[in-house]
Design an enzyme around this catalytic site. Structure first.
Site, PDB file in Angstrom:
ATOM      1  N   ASP A 191     -15.292  19.957   4.221  1.00 21.92           N
ATOM      2  CA  ASP A 191     -15.672  18.955   5.418  1.00 21.92           C
ATOM      3  C   ASP A 191     -15.292  19.843   6.613  1.00 21.92           C
ATOM      4  O   ASP A 191     -14.686  20.943   6.556  1.00 21.92           O
ATOM      5  CB  ASP A 191     -15.260  17.604   5.584  1.00 21.92           C
ATOM      6  CG  ASP A 191     -13.463  17.734   5.530  1.00 21.92           C
ATOM      7  OD1 ASP A 191     -13.079  18.797   5.722  1.00 21.92           O
ATOM      8  OD2 ASP A 191     -12.981  16.486   5.632  1.00 21.92           O
ATOM      9  N   HIS A 192     -15.297  19.358   8.029  1.00 20.27           N
ATOM     10  CA  HIS A 192     -14.962  19.986   9.033  1.00 20.27           C
ATOM     11  C   HIS A 192     -13.299  20.521   9.352  1.00 20.27           C
ATOM     12  O   HIS A 192     -13.207  21.452   9.703  1.00 20.27           O
ATOM     13  CB  HIS A 192     -15.221  19.025  10.197  1.00 20.27           C
ATOM     14  CG  HIS A 192     -14.429  17.763  10.101  1.00 20.27           C
ATOM     15  ND1 HIS A 192     -14.923  16.583   9.547  1.00 20.27           N
ATOM     16  CD2 HIS A 192     -13.227  17.264  10.852  1.00 20.27           C
ATOM     17  CE1 HIS A 192     -13.957  15.778   9.653  1.00 20.27           C
ATOM     18  NE2 HIS A 192     -13.158  15.956  10.252  1.00 20.27           N
TER      19      HIS A 192
ATOM     20  N   CYS B  96     -10.817  19.914   1.942  1.00 21.77           N
ATOM     21  CA  CYS B  96     -10.827  19.217   2.919  1.00 21.77           C
ATOM     22  C   CYS B  96      -9.466  19.010   3.712  1.00 21.77           C
ATOM     23  O   CYS B  96      -8.858  20.037   3.262  1.00 21.77           O
ATOM     24  CB  CYS B  96     -11.312  17.712   2.621  1.00 21.77           C
ATOM     25  SG  CYS B  96     -10.172  16.712   1.419  1.00 21.77           S
TER      26      CYS B  96
ATOM     27  N   GLY C  51      -9.345  13.241  -0.492  1.00 21.51           N
ATOM     28  CA  GLY C  51     -10.544  12.681  -0.580  1.00 21.51           C
ATOM     29  C   GLY C  51     -11.604  13.495  -1.639  1.00 21.51           C
ATOM     30  O   GLY C  51     -12.373  12.845  -2.271  1.00 21.51           O
TER      31      GLY C  51
ATOM     32  N   HIS D 215      -4.235  24.097 -19.166  1.00 25.71           N
ATOM     33  CA  HIS D 215      -4.313  23.110 -20.032  1.00 25.71           C
ATOM     34  C   HIS D 215      -5.021  21.879 -19.725  1.00 25.71           C
ATOM     35  O   HIS D 215      -5.466  21.212 -20.649  1.00 25.71           O
ATOM     36  CB  HIS D 215      -2.625  22.145 -19.364  1.00 25.71           C
ATOM     37  CG  HIS D 215      -1.594  22.759 -20.162  1.00 25.71           C
ATOM     38  ND1 HIS D 215      -0.417  22.198 -20.488  1.00 25.71           N
ATOM     39  CD2 HIS D 215      -1.425  23.981 -20.748  1.00 25.71           C
ATOM     40  CE1 HIS D 215       0.546  22.833 -20.946  1.00 25.71           C
ATOM     41  NE2 HIS D 215      -0.056  24.305 -21.425  1.00 25.71           N
TER      42      HIS D 215
HETATM   43  C1  RB5 Z   1     -10.838  14.343   7.904  1.00 29.29           C
HETATM   44  O1  RB5 Z   1     -10.198  13.938   8.962  1.00 29.29           O
HETATM   45  C2  RB5 Z   1     -10.059  14.059   6.687  1.00 29.29           C
HETATM   46  O2  RB5 Z   1      -9.803  12.663   6.604  1.00 29.29           O
HETATM   47  C3  RB5 Z   1     -10.384  14.817   5.435  1.00 29.29           C
HETATM   48  O3  RB5 Z   1     -10.663  16.016   5.579  1.00 29.29           O
HETATM   49  C4  RB5 Z   1      -9.715  14.688   4.108  1.00 29.29           C
HETATM   50  O4  RB5 Z   1      -8.430  14.705   4.381  1.00 29.29           O
HETATM   51  C5  RB5 Z   1      -9.928  13.443   3.246  1.00 29.29           C
HETATM   52  O5  RB5 Z   1      -9.442  13.303   2.412  1.00 29.29           O
END
Ligand code: RB5
Length: 155
Positions: A13-14, A70, A75, A103
């Site tokens: 993600d960003h 991320c 997440g 493992h």
């Molecule tokens: C994005 O702000 C953040 O929530 C995401 O990158 C991640 O850490 C989610 O688990």
């Protein structure tokens, strides 16, 4: 063929875009073919979309191994581990990276870009790529995962 010469699908993600670019460059420098599932910038996006792209490719056997990034890695781990046959491991150090292969035969490596520095992240990737699965009793345990997937599916 050495594990490290196989194709890797990578997504982020960003929060982890910069790290994805560094890991991609690193993988390419090792002669590994990389499929980039995005995201492709720092504009805020929803990580499940990119997690699902990578995890579904691994789940369907289109690509053997993936990397997801991320902010925390949490997440992406949660998303990836919803896909059948995916064993995604969030690794913040070399010991976890090694054990997740030895493992758990982890087929997706997850790193939190806001938690783990770039230099360590590249070392984690290298260790994860180079460490083989030990099989044997660990294989038996992984086979129990399939039973859990069947139970969760109501069968
Ligand atoms: C994005 O702000 C953040 O929530 C995401 O990158 C991640 O850490 C989610 O688990």
């Amino acid at each position: 063929m050495a594990e490290s010469s196989k194709k890797i699908i990578i997504g982020c993600d960003h929060a982890a875009f910069e790290m994805k670019e560094k890991i991609k460059t690193f993988l390419i420098s090792l002669g590994i073919e990389v499929e980039d599932a995005g995201t492709d910038g720092e504009k805020s996006v929803d990580y499940p979309i990119y997690g699902a792209k990578v995890a579904s490719a691994v789940s369907q056997g289109l690509v053997r191994r993936g990397i997801l990034l991320c902010g925390t890695g949490l997440g992406m781990s949660m998303v990836a581990n919803r896909f059948p046959g995916v064993r995604a491991a969030l690794c913040g150090g070399l010991f976890a990276a090694s054990m997740s292969r030895r493992h758990n035969d982890a087929n997706i490596l997850v790193i939190g870009a806001r938690v783990t520095g770039d230099v360590l992240a590249l070392e984690i990737v290298k260790t994860w790529l180079e460490t083989p699965f030990e099989g044997d009793r660990h294989q038996r345990r992984l086979e129990l995962f399939n039973r859990l997937e069947d139970m969760a599916g109501g069968q």
